[in-house]
Motif scaffolding. Structure first.
Motif, PDB file in Angstrom:
ATOM      1  N   MET A  97       2.984   7.543   6.764  1.00 23.73           N
ATOM      2  CA  MET A  97       1.681   8.214   6.594  1.00 23.73           C
ATOM      3  C   MET A  97       0.696   7.752   7.664  1.00 23.73           C
ATOM      4  SD  MET A  97       1.143   8.173   2.506  1.00 23.73           S
ATOM      5  CE  MET A  97       1.519   6.440   2.368  1.00 23.73           C
ATOM      6  N   GLU A 126      -6.439   6.171   2.966  1.00 24.13           N
ATOM      7  CA  GLU A 126      -6.145   4.769   2.638  1.00 24.13           C
ATOM      8  C   GLU A 126      -7.338   3.847   2.883  1.00 24.13           C
ATOM      9  OE1 GLU A 126      -2.431   2.854   2.675  1.00 24.13           O
ATOM     10  OE2 GLU A 126      -1.437   4.435   3.785  1.00 24.13           O
ATOM     11  N   TYR A 141       2.461   7.517  -4.046  1.00 24.40           N
ATOM     12  CA  TYR A 141       2.235   8.537  -3.022  1.00 24.40           C
ATOM     13  C   TYR A 141       3.546   9.288  -2.769  1.00 24.40           C
ATOM     14  CZ  TYR A 141       3.721   4.651   0.051  1.00 24.40           C
ATOM     15  OH  TYR A 141       4.393   3.599   0.615  1.00 24.40           O
ATOM     16  N   ALA A 158       4.597   3.450  -3.477  1.00 22.18           N
ATOM     17  CA  ALA A 158       5.364   2.237  -3.290  1.00 22.18           C
ATOM     18  C   ALA A 158       4.724   1.166  -4.151  1.00 22.18           C
ATOM     19  CB  ALA A 158       5.339   1.800  -1.828  1.00 22.18           C
ATOM     20  N   ARG A 179       6.126  -5.690   3.732  1.00 23.71           N
ATOM     21  CA  ARG A 179       4.981  -5.484   4.637  1.00 23.71           C
ATOM     22  C   ARG A 179       4.500  -6.851   5.136  1.00 23.71           C
ATOM     23  NH1 ARG A 179       3.960  -3.118  -0.282  1.00 23.71           N
ATOM     24  NH2 ARG A 179       3.700  -0.870  -0.402  1.00 23.71           N
ATOM     25  N   ARG A 215      -0.182  -2.511   5.412  1.00 22.57           N
ATOM     26  CA  ARG A 215       0.170  -1.148   4.995  1.00 22.57           C
ATOM     27  C   ARG A 215       0.083  -0.157   6.145  1.00 22.57           C
ATOM     28  NH1 ARG A 215      -4.137  -1.457   1.438  1.00 22.57           N
ATOM     29  NH2 ARG A 215      -4.737   0.518   2.365  1.00 22.57           N
TER      30      ARG A 215
HETATM   31  N1  GLY Z   1       0.940   2.508   3.637  1.00 26.99           N
HETATM   32  C1  GLY Z   1       1.733   2.670   2.491  1.00 26.99           C
HETATM   33  C2  GLY Z   1       2.314   1.441   1.946  1.00 26.99           C
HETATM   34  O1  GLY Z   1       2.112   0.377   2.462  1.00 26.99           O
HETATM   35  O2  GLY Z   1       2.996   1.514   0.946  1.00 26.99           O
END
Ligand code: GLY
Length: 388
Positions: free
Chosen positions: A60, A66, A267, A280, A323, A349
């Motif tokens: 995305m 966000e 999402y 997620a 992440r 993210r």
């Molecule tokens: N940017 C989406 C996530 O980190 O799940």
């Protein structure tokens, strides 16, 4: 300045040597930029390139949707990088001969309950205070955009400037572009040590061999603190933040969604080939990357509440990713107390979104010694100032 920024007509041995630790989207994009600028680039990955957080992501480019309270400082960087994506993608496609499926359908955030509607209206007010372009849609208007959403929505927020790209295709394209530019990719080659001599990074040790480098770029994502040899004061405050994801298989001729939709708990990212990516979870579990029943249940429940037609769709894939979360959720870019060691990590993210601006800023810093103004608020220094 490390000289020969365009590299043309310069003997290989005279060209600046750059070692990049990490073959995710960030390391590959920086390596590609530097190789194209004439540097001798070696990218080292402990596994296969692009198979960590880069593969796990949804792709995305949702700088507006966000945007979160407390992350206002990050917003200009996110928006700048989003604006760089069209040219970055075009250049990458031309350099690699591969497509990356960049799309600009916007993001729709939906409210299912009265509480969700109140939260979304609050978010809209916050977004307006930042000057973001977001439009309130009634439930009926949202259903006209996305007819398969559950009827009776409390409303929705549309961010027309957001988009998406196929992150896995981006990684594949970057590998080709890096190699075509003369960069070398070393997979299954963990960096055993960053070699620091008299306060300066002079190379990396891999499989017992020292690779000398004029600059070492640390782009190892969630693993950035685990690379031996980096003195404690130069370690970025980055930790793994687990995300569980899954993909459903839609009929590409009759997809249930056109564009990216955020439900209150998940999402949904539809791809052109019919995959519907659902994400997620956000979990602090260290390096534990296992799928769990609770995580998968939460995702399935989140998508089903918004899009009941998914009930009959086959599950295509389930996966997790880590992440690289920093202390303030923003990336850590540029210089550190060890000369010659350059940081490009902590994208949390936003790793896919921030790849173009990170590649330009970090490659520019390596080549000229100047960090672009947009990236300056994101150096390691900011954490030291907080602690002082
Ligand atoms: N940017 C989406 C996530 O980190 O799940």
């Amino acid at each position: 300045m490390i000289g020969h920024p365009d590299g043309r007509g310069v003997a290989a041995s005279e060209r600046p040597a750059i070692a990049v630790i990490g073959g995710g989207i960030i390391g590959l994009a920086i390596g590609w930029r530097l190789a194209a600028a004439g540097c001798r680039v070696d990218v080292f990955d402990a596994g296969r390139a692009g198979q960590g957080a880069t593969r796990a992501a949804a792709g995305m480019l949702a700088a507006d949707a966000e945007a979160e309270p407390g992350e206002q400082a990050l917003l200009p960087l996110n928006r700048l990088s989003r604006s760089l994506w069209p040219a970055f993608a075009a250049e990458l496609e031309a350099a690699s001969g591969l497509t990356v499926d960049l799309r600009w359908d916007g993001t729709v955030q939906i409210a299912l309950s009265a509480d969700d509607t109140a939260r979304l209206r609050h978010h809209h007010a916050f977004a307006r205070s930042l000057g973001l372009e977001q439009h309130w849609l009634t439930g009926a208007e949202a259903l006209r955009r996305e007819p398969h959403l559950r009827p009776g929505l409390g409303g929705a927020l549309f961010s027309p400037g957001d988009g998406q790209v196929d992150n896995r295709k981006v990684a594949a394209a970057l590998v080709v572009a890096l190699r075509r530019a003369g960069g070398r990719l070393h997979e299954d080659r963990a960096v055993e040590e960053v070699v620091v001599e008299r306060g300066r990074a002079t190379g990396v040790r891999v499989a017992g061999t020292l690779h000398r480098a004029d600059r070492v770029v640390l782009a190892a994502g969630a693993w950035s603190r685990r690379i031996p040899g980096i003195p404690p004061e130069a370690l970025p405050p980055v930790r793994p933040v687990k995300g569980q994801m899954l993909a459903l298989r839609m009929d590409p001729a009759a997809p249930l969604l056109r564009g990216v939709v955020w439900t209150p708990t998940a999402y949904l990212v539809p791809r052109a080939d019919g995959r519907l990516i659902v994400g997620a979870t956000v979990e602090e579990r260290g390096f534990d990357d296992r799928l769990t029943a609770g995580g998968v249940y939460a995702l399935l429940d989140g998508v089903w509440r918004a899009l009941p037609g998914v009930e009959d769709l086959p599950i295509d894939e389930m996966w997790t990713g880590l992440r690289p979360g920093s202390r303030d959720d923003a990336p850590v870019l540029g210089p550190c107390p060890v000369d010659g060691l350059v940081l490009a990590t902590g994208h949390h993210r936003n790793g896919i979104l921030l790849a173009p601006v990170t590649a330009d800023a970090v490659a520019g810093f390596v080549l000229t010694g100047d960090l672009d103004a947009a990236a300056r608020p994101f150096t390691l220094d900011r954490f030291r100032e907080c602690a002082a």
